[in-house]
Write a protein that holds these residues in place. Structure first.
Motif, short mmCIF file in Angstrom:
data_model
loop_
_atom_site.label_atom_id
_atom_site.label_comp_id
_atom_site.label_asym_id
_atom_site.label_seq_id
_atom_site.Cartn_x
_atom_site.Cartn_y
_atom_site.Cartn_z
N VAL A 1 -89.30 70.65 10.90
CA VAL A 1 -89.69 70.96 9.68
C VAL A 1 -90.93 70.08 9.00
CG1 VAL A 1 -88.86 71.35 7.25
CG2 VAL A 1 -87.25 71.59 9.21
N LYS B 1 -84.50 68.65 12.01
CA LYS B 1 -83.40 69.32 11.43
C LYS B 1 -82.25 69.40 12.81
CE LYS B 1 -81.99 73.44 9.19
NZ LYS B 1 -82.34 74.82 8.32
N ALA C 1 -84.92 72.49 3.31
CA ALA C 1 -84.13 72.26 4.41
C ALA C 1 -82.95 71.56 4.29
CB ALA C 1 -84.80 71.51 5.70
#
Length: 222
Positions: free
Chosen positions: A212, A203, A18
């Protein structure tokens, strides 16, 4: 600005992926600034050896030691005493801000005093927060996490994201951070909140929120 809000740093492959997606390029091609300020306000953390370990990439929380092209230090308590021309261009040019944990209200105070809080929304950099470094971005931190008392005597934070964060969910070294405790904490807040463990990150891109995780988390809707 893009945000990656963690409990304990970049602790697994999912969070690492990410981060690279947010950067839009490899870590080895990215320049970082680390911000240790929150550590000074927390009695369990710093100042002292823990702050040095964070800055030098020797802490147990993967952030500074990920293989950045370069890493610098941005100490918020020093910024009000120097001209903005000395530090604003540096922040505007960096690829990522690595913001340590510690005391969230102490960090919020110095983000405001330094001028960084006002600057953050205009930056193209990725903001990676850890623990208090993540909590500081929400509307408030909740009474359970109040340690250092700011002059305004409030648990209000920066309100740069529209949710609060309860970090270190079910951490063995923090037995009080249970899911039941997180539920009680969330009940005292005005808006949405997330409880995340050390294998989870949130995120945020243009207001869009994505969790995430390779661990445990729970959202408490408004």
């Amino acid at each position: 600005m893009k945000f990656l809000l963690t409990s304990a740093g970049v602790t697994n492959k999912s969070i690492h992926t990410a981060l690279i997606e947010l950067l839009g390029k490899p870590i080895a091609e990215s320049n970082a600034l680390c911000i240790p300020t929150a550590m000074y306000g927390h009695p369990w953390v710093g100042p002292g050896v823990n702050a040095w370990e964070f800055i030098s990439g020797k802490s147990e929380n993967p952030m500074v030691d990920l293989g950045w092209r370069s890493v610098g230090v941005l100490e918020l308590t020093a910024l009000p005493s120097i001209g903005k021309d000395r530090w604003v261009p540096l922040v505007q040019e960096t690829d990522v801000l690595l913001v340590a944990g510690g005391d969230a209200l102490y960090l919020a105070y110095w983000m405001k005093q330094s001028g960084l809080a006002e600057l953050l929304p205009s930056l193209n950099a990725v903001y990676v927060g850890m623990s208090a470094g993540s909590m500081v971005l929400g509307p408030q931190i909740g009474e359970d996490f109040v340690g250092w008392i700011p002059p305004i005597e409030s648990d209000e934070a920066l309100n740069l994201v529209d949710f609060a964060v309860f970090p270190h969910l079910e951490n063995e070294t923090l037995p009080e951070n249970t899911l039941a405790a997180a539920e009680r904490w969330a009940a005292g807040l005005k808006g949405t909140a997330y409880a995340i463990d050390d294998q989870t990150a949130i995120k945020v891109v243009d207001g869009s929120v994505e969790v995430v995780s390779e661990g445990r988390w729970k959202v408490f809707p408004q």
